[in-house]
Design a protein around this motif. Structure first.
Motif, short mmCIF file in Angstrom:
data_model
loop_
_atom_site.label_atom_id
_atom_site.label_comp_id
_atom_site.label_asym_id
_atom_site.label_seq_id
_atom_site.Cartn_x
_atom_site.Cartn_y
_atom_site.Cartn_z
N LEU B 119 0.86 -1.19 0.00
CA LEU B 119 0.00 0.00 0.00
C LEU B 119 0.89 1.23 0.00
CD1 LEU B 119 -2.81 -0.23 2.69
CD2 LEU B 119 -3.06 0.50 0.34
N ILE B 137 4.14 6.94 2.46
CA ILE B 137 4.34 5.83 3.40
C ILE B 137 3.96 4.54 2.69
CG2 ILE B 137 3.70 4.80 5.62
CD1 ILE B 137 3.07 7.52 6.67
N PHE B 138 4.84 3.56 2.79
CA PHE B 138 4.54 2.24 2.23
C PHE B 138 4.28 1.27 3.37
CE2 PHE B 138 7.36 4.11 -1.03
CZ PHE B 138 6.58 3.91 -2.16
N GLN B 139 3.28 0.43 3.20
CA GLN B 139 3.05 -0.67 4.14
C GLN B 139 2.90 -1.93 3.31
OE1 GLN B 139 -0.50 0.37 6.34
NE2 GLN B 139 0.65 1.51 7.87
N MET B 141 1.71 -6.22 3.23
CA MET B 141 1.08 -7.38 3.86
C MET B 141 1.43 -8.60 3.01
SD MET B 141 -2.36 -5.31 4.14
CE MET B 141 -1.56 -3.95 3.34
N ASN B 152 2.63 -7.84 8.25
CA ASN B 152 1.65 -6.77 8.28
C ASN B 152 2.34 -5.57 8.91
OD1 ASN B 152 -0.89 -5.58 8.09
ND2 ASN B 152 -1.43 -6.17 10.18
N GLU B 153 3.10 -4.83 8.13
CA GLU B 153 3.88 -3.76 8.76
C GLU B 153 4.27 -2.66 7.78
OE1 GLU B 153 6.70 -6.43 10.29
OE2 GLU B 153 7.68 -6.74 8.38
N GLN B 154 4.80 -1.59 8.34
CA GLN B 154 5.28 -0.47 7.54
C GLN B 154 6.66 -0.81 6.97
OE1 GLN B 154 4.74 3.42 9.38
NE2 GLN B 154 6.75 4.00 8.69
#
Lengths: 231, 179
Positions: B119, B137-139, B141, B152-154
């Motif tokens: 994301l 910001i990238f996250q 999963m 499941n993290e930044q």
């Protein structure tokens, strides 16, 4: 025979545990243990600014500072939804609506994994962060004035620098450092002096110092935040 | 008989404890408070551009995300928000071989990473009158073959952010040139 009885009892306990677990399904449609008034009071704060777009943008910036990714934002409705993923899922919806000409009410509600958050502390932390964000931005704009403009697409990150002190008096940031969230009101009285005005609300008071353009919010017997105050 | 009763007591205690744990999950302390790392993250994720044209920057960001193979999910130009994501197959040959080996040797089923979603949330905001900050910001999963969420993290890799911004500078240039 005795063992059979033990097994039966264990089974009964297990079934009971399931039944009493976390509330029945039908209830989950409007799940809330707190009263509506208490929820609203912990989830809402008034911010003294008439600029809704600025407030929404600051909400977004604060959420980003806290490690959230914005999922949805709507300027017309005044809503922002964001998710923090850090081995857990923390979802927040923040709404901004006007209160008179010069203020806005910011309300947020959070969901941690599959549960709604009804503990006041996380909300207080969020609003303290938002207050800081509002202050930092005001400061950022102030500091950028008169600075030489860098070349297009600079690799220069944004910085926040301490505000210049005003003739011997502490700056707002210094007051905020002296009076972090949770400080005793007695200490606030010592640091800030006797309040010029006191505005009382449910479970708390707002101590106003118009001459220094700042105010302190005391909530449930603790200092919640020291903020800038518009005259 | 005393030992059986003890066992029973322990069992009841365990059940009660497991119930209490299930219902009493709360937000980790500090999840909503600013930390010293949040300023570092902000610096890593932000670049400032000398322009008054926020809309042009947003267009450049959207075009760049398309260049990088992302699909746009959401946008609100008045708040400077663009949300995009990309799904990819992340099946790794090494992991598959290891899983097959474990299954053949021990008869145990092992799941391996299958699908990744990244994301990207890009937010532009004017600073003063002549500059616009872009923050991304990238996250990510990752799901495994059992459909479990295993990551499941930044994303906190500074190089990824640097690369994004160097590409964004190019995209801004291309946008200005009308390419």
């Amino acid at each position: 025979m005795y063992f059979m009885r033990v097994i039966t009892m264990c089974a009964c306990f297990a079934v009971l545990a399931f039944l009493t677990g976390c509330g029945s399904r039908q209830k989950d449609i409007f799940e809330s243990k707190e009263s509506q008034v208490a929820l609203r009071s912990m989830q809402s704060r008034v911010f003294e600014t008439g600029d809704r777009n600025f407030l929404l943008r600051t909400v977004i910036a604060t959420l980003q500072d806290l490690g959230f990714v914005v999922d949805k934002a709507d300027n017309t409705l005044g809503t922002v939804s964001a998710t923090k993923r850090s081995k857990y899922n923390l979802r927040m919806t923040v709404t901004v609506r006007p209160r008179g000409e010069t203020a806005h009410i910011v309300r947020c509600n959070a969901q941690y994994n599959l549960q709604i958050v009804e503990d006041p502390e996380p909300y207080q932390q969020f609003f303290a962060s938002l207050s800081k964000g509002l202050f930092l931005d005001a400061q950022l704009v102030e500091d950028e004035e008169g600075r030489p403009q860098a070349a297009n697409a600079t690799d220069q990150p944004t910085r926040s620098r301490p505000r210049r002190g005003a003739s011997g008096q502490n700056t707002l940031q210094e007051y905020q450092e002296l009076l972090p969230y949770g400080s005793e009101p007695a200490k606030a009285r010592e640091v800030l002096g006797e309040p010029e005005n006191i505005f009382k609300f449910e479970n708390g008071e707002e101590w106003q110092y118009p001459s220094r353009k700042l105010k302190a919010t005391i909530y449930r017997g603790k200092v919640l935040a020291v903020e800038a105050m518009n005259p | 008989m005393a030992s059986v009763q003890d066992c029973l007591k322990c069992g009841v205690l365990l059940i009660v404890l497991s119930c209490a744990q299930g219902c009493g999950q709360s937000v980790p302390k500090g999840a909503l408070a600013l930390s010293p790392e949040s300023l570092q993250d902000r610096q890593m994720q932000t670049r400032v551009f000398s322009t008054t044209d926020e809309a042009m920057l947003q267009t450049a960001c959207a075009a760049l995300l398309q260049d990088l193979g992302y699909q746009l999910d959401e946008s609100e130009t008045e708040l400077g928000v663009i949300v995009a994501s990309r799904h990819r197959d992340v099946t790794n040959t090494g992991e598959v071989v290891a899983a097959v080996f474990v299954a053949a040797m021990f008869g145990v089923h092992t799941a391996y990473s299958r699908e990744q979603k990244v994301l990207a949330s890009v937010v532009t905001r004017p600073i003063g009158d002549e500059r616009v900050a872009v923050r991304v910001i990238f996250q990510h999963m990752v799901w495994n073959t059992d459909n479990q969420l295993v990551r499941n993290e930044q994303i906190n890799d500074a190089e990824i952010y640097q690369e994004f911004f160097s590409k964004l500078s190019k995209s801004v240039f291309l946008e200005a040139e009308g390419i």
